[in-house]
Design a protein around this motif. Sequence first.
Motif, mmCIF file in Angstrom:
data_model
loop_
_atom_site.group_PDB
_atom_site.id
_atom_site.type_symbol
_atom_site.label_atom_id
_atom_site.label_comp_id
_atom_site.label_asym_id
_atom_site.label_seq_id
_atom_site.Cartn_x
_atom_site.Cartn_y
_atom_site.Cartn_z
ATOM 1 N N PRO A 1 2.801 7.861 -5.832
ATOM 2 C CA PRO A 1 2.532 9.031 -6.683
ATOM 3 C C PRO A 1 1.931 10.223 -5.920
ATOM 4 O O PRO A 1 1.941 11.343 -6.426
ATOM 5 C CB PRO A 1 1.536 8.500 -7.728
ATOM 6 C CG PRO A 1 1.780 7.031 -7.783
ATOM 7 C CD PRO A 1 2.163 6.644 -6.373
ATOM 8 N N LEU A 2 1.413 9.986 -4.708
ATOM 9 C CA LEU A 2 0.837 11.096 -3.933
ATOM 10 C C LEU A 2 1.897 11.862 -3.138
ATOM 11 O O LEU A 2 1.576 12.831 -2.439
ATOM 12 C CB LEU A 2 -0.272 10.588 -3.009
ATOM 13 C CG LEU A 2 -1.505 10.051 -3.757
ATOM 14 C CD1 LEU A 2 -2.515 9.443 -2.801
ATOM 15 C CD2 LEU A 2 -2.157 11.162 -4.578
ATOM 16 N N GLY A 3 3.140 11.418 -3.221
ATOM 17 C CA GLY A 3 4.232 12.197 -2.634
ATOM 18 C C GLY A 3 4.690 11.711 -1.273
ATOM 19 O O GLY A 3 4.012 10.947 -0.592
ATOM 20 N N LYS A 4 5.868 12.208 -0.907
ATOM 21 C CA LYS A 4 6.545 11.742 0.317
ATOM 22 C C LYS A 4 5.734 12.002 1.586
ATOM 23 O O LYS A 4 5.689 11.182 2.492
ATOM 24 C CB LYS A 4 7.897 12.468 0.446
ATOM 25 C CG LYS A 4 8.963 11.942 -0.498
ATOM 26 C CD LYS A 4 10.361 12.343 0.024
ATOM 27 C CE LYS A 4 11.469 11.853 -0.897
ATOM 28 N NZ LYS A 4 11.744 12.788 -2.016
ATOM 29 N N ALA B 1 2.794 10.033 6.218
ATOM 30 C CA ALA B 1 1.637 10.055 7.128
ATOM 31 C C ALA B 1 1.060 8.655 7.272
ATOM 32 O O ALA B 1 0.738 8.211 8.378
ATOM 33 C CB ALA B 1 0.575 11.014 6.599
ATOM 34 N N LEU B 2 0.946 7.946 6.135
ATOM 35 C CA LEU B 2 0.381 6.595 6.185
ATOM 36 C C LEU B 2 1.317 5.643 6.931
ATOM 37 O O LEU B 2 0.874 4.816 7.731
ATOM 38 C CB LEU B 2 0.088 6.084 4.764
ATOM 39 C CG LEU B 2 -0.644 4.754 4.680
ATOM 40 C CD1 LEU B 2 -1.968 4.786 5.439
ATOM 41 C CD2 LEU B 2 -0.893 4.356 3.230
ATOM 42 N N ARG B 3 2.623 5.789 6.687
ATOM 43 C CA ARG B 3 3.582 4.930 7.389
ATOM 44 C C ARG B 3 3.477 5.161 8.895
ATOM 45 O O ARG B 3 3.447 4.213 9.687
ATOM 46 C CB ARG B 3 5.010 5.203 6.908
ATOM 47 C CG ARG B 3 6.037 4.363 7.674
ATOM 48 C CD ARG B 3 7.438 4.449 7.111
ATOM 49 N NE ARG B 3 7.553 3.732 5.852
ATOM 50 C CZ ARG B 3 7.934 4.273 4.713
ATOM 51 N NH1 ARG B 3 8.239 5.561 4.654
ATOM 52 N NH2 ARG B 3 8.026 3.548 3.626
ATOM 53 N N GLN B 4 3.365 6.411 9.274
ATOM 54 C CA GLN B 4 3.225 6.740 10.690
ATOM 55 C C GLN B 4 1.977 6.069 11.271
ATOM 56 O O GLN B 4 1.998 5.524 12.372
ATOM 57 C CB GLN B 4 3.127 8.260 10.851
ATOM 58 C CG GLN B 4 3.079 8.710 12.305
ATOM 59 C CD GLN B 4 2.642 10.168 12.431
ATOM 60 O OE1 GLN B 4 2.725 10.952 11.475
ATOM 61 N NE2 GLN B 4 2.192 10.529 13.614
ATOM 62 N N GLY B 5 0.882 6.098 10.490
ATOM 63 C CA GLY B 5 -0.358 5.454 10.928
ATOM 64 C C GLY B 5 -0.172 3.957 11.118
ATOM 65 O O GLY B 5 -0.589 3.388 12.128
ATOM 66 N N THR C 1 0.840 -1.209 0.000
ATOM 67 C CA THR C 1 0.000 0.000 0.000
ATOM 68 C C THR C 1 0.871 1.253 0.000
ATOM 69 O O THR C 1 0.600 2.213 -0.720
ATOM 70 C CB THR C 1 -0.964 -0.015 1.204
ATOM 71 O OG1 THR C 1 -1.673 -1.261 1.196
ATOM 72 C CG2 THR C 1 -1.961 1.129 1.145
ATOM 73 N N LEU C 2 1.939 1.234 0.796
ATOM 74 C CA LEU C 2 2.844 2.397 0.841
ATOM 75 C C LEU C 2 3.502 2.634 -0.524
ATOM 76 O O LEU C 2 3.611 3.774 -0.969
ATOM 77 C CB LEU C 2 3.917 2.203 1.913
ATOM 78 C CG LEU C 2 3.418 2.305 3.365
ATOM 79 C CD1 LEU C 2 4.500 1.856 4.344
ATOM 80 C CD2 LEU C 2 2.965 3.724 3.688
ATOM 81 N N GLU C 3 3.886 1.548 -1.200
ATOM 82 C CA GLU C 3 4.473 1.698 -2.541
ATOM 83 C C GLU C 3 3.433 2.240 -3.522
ATOM 84 O O GLU C 3 3.736 3.096 -4.351
ATOM 85 C CB GLU C 3 4.948 0.341 -3.084
ATOM 86 C CG GLU C 3 6.221 -0.179 -2.449
ATOM 87 C CD GLU C 3 6.425 -1.676 -2.741
ATOM 88 O OE1 GLU C 3 7.174 -2.315 -1.967
ATOM 89 O OE2 GLU C 3 5.822 -2.206 -3.706
ATOM 90 N N ALA C 4 2.198 1.706 -3.401
ATOM 91 C CA ALA C 4 1.145 2.076 -4.359
ATOM 92 C C ALA C 4 0.793 3.557 -4.297
ATOM 93 O O ALA C 4 0.495 4.167 -5.321
ATOM 94 C CB ALA C 4 -0.101 1.227 -4.115
ATOM 95 N N SER D 1 -7.311 3.292 3.983
ATOM 96 C CA SER D 1 -6.161 4.181 4.173
ATOM 97 C C SER D 1 -6.408 5.518 3.482
ATOM 98 O O SER D 1 -5.990 6.571 3.973
ATOM 99 C CB SER D 1 -4.891 3.531 3.633
ATOM 100 O OG SER D 1 -4.618 2.360 4.381
ATOM 101 N N GLY D 2 -7.098 5.478 2.337
ATOM 102 C CA GLY D 2 -7.475 6.713 1.653
ATOM 103 C C GLY D 2 -8.343 7.582 2.555
ATOM 104 O O GLY D 2 -8.126 8.796 2.677
ATOM 105 N N HIS D 3 -9.322 6.951 3.225
ATOM 106 C CA HIS D 3 -10.163 7.701 4.173
ATOM 107 C C HIS D 3 -9.312 8.227 5.334
ATOM 108 O O HIS D 3 -9.469 9.370 5.763
ATOM 109 C CB HIS D 3 -11.244 6.787 4.764
ATOM 110 C CG HIS D 3 -12.362 6.467 3.825
ATOM 111 N ND1 HIS D 3 -13.027 7.427 3.092
ATOM 112 C CD2 HIS D 3 -12.962 5.287 3.507
ATOM 113 C CE1 HIS D 3 -13.982 6.853 2.371
ATOM 114 N NE2 HIS D 3 -13.954 5.550 2.595
ATOM 115 N N SER D 4 -8.442 7.364 5.868
ATOM 116 C CA SER D 4 -7.674 7.749 7.062
ATOM 117 C C SER D 4 -6.770 8.945 6.798
ATOM 118 O O SER D 4 -6.698 9.865 7.621
ATOM 119 C CB SER D 4 -6.820 6.576 7.558
ATOM 120 O OG SER D 4 -7.657 5.546 8.021
ATOM 121 N N ILE D 5 -6.092 8.947 5.652
ATOM 122 C CA ILE D 5 -5.174 10.069 5.380
ATOM 123 C C ILE D 5 -5.964 11.335 5.048
ATOM 124 O O ILE D 5 -5.544 12.447 5.376
ATOM 125 C CB ILE D 5 -4.133 9.709 4.293
ATOM 126 C CG1 ILE D 5 -3.314 8.487 4.738
ATOM 127 C CG2 ILE D 5 -3.204 10.881 3.992
ATOM 128 C CD1 ILE D 5 -2.625 8.615 6.103
#
Length: 309
Positions: free
Chosen positions: A26-29, A34-38, A20-23, A86-90
């Motif tokens: 394209p939305l940037g670092k 933020a997702l990795r932190q989650g 998911t993090l790789e996918a 994850s889209g909702h969470s971020i």
Amino acid sequence: MPMVPKVDMSFAPDEARAITLEAVAPLGKEYVAALRQGFESRWTDYLPSTGKRAGAYSTGAYGVHPYQLLNFNGKYEDLTTLAHESGHSIHTWLSYGAQPYPTSDYPTFVAEVASTLDENLLVHHMLGRARDEAARLFLLGTQLDTLRTTLFRQTQFAEFELAIHEMAERGETLTGDNLSALYLKIAREYYGHDRGLCRVDDLVASEWTFVPHFYYDFYVYQYATSIVASTSLARGIREEAMRHETKRRDAYLRMLRAGGSDYPIALLREAGVDMTSSAPFDAAIAEMNATMDEMERILVRRAEQQKPR
Ligand SMILES: [Zn+2]
């Protein structure tokens, strides 16, 4: 019925997180961080357990952080669910971080854009990694089914919902039998029953009874509008990422941060998609057609390979 043979793909939660993090790269670092932190801060309850409710969702608490409930079983659909939630969470994370409490909650019309956009990035990432045709066919089949259930089917639901309200406005009786007859008529129109394209069984008449969304006023059509918007936005962001540009991505992230501070149509326009025009719809249908075309090419090639020589 599955359209194409199922390919056994399975993922441990760790692997699903990494993919998911790789996918979403394209939305940037910042988005990825933020997702990795989650993921590292245990926002998510993954595994099914006794007494745990079914399904999956993401929710947030202002001033805290988003939470995710999943029932992760390691299948491909569990990976797509993780990407969706994850889209909702971020979205929650960025909006709650940027907005004061009164405008931190975002409207449904944009909420399902954030989730389905990550799903779109995931399937394209997976297609990029797929090494054999069977896996490709399976992924394309999944993508086509997502478009069928989210764009085509939710529009069918919306038409049913509108018709119920119109019946009530005309003073007609809303009995179970009346609703079933109406539901069956619409389902048969959508699937081309009378033209002999698809057989819609009489039993489908009662399908409306298990769709809880019919009790939330005019919710379902927003799945269709959301996937139209997200398919269009995701394509722009993916293409731009290949050229190492960030304009579209930045506009999209601004929309996530804007939460509920404006009307959804205005928010989406700022993000780069005009929902009052047919352009995003045409882009979504083009993606659906391209998916079908590639599936057909693979199926023809496979049929030829299987012919006796
Ligand atoms: Zn959702």
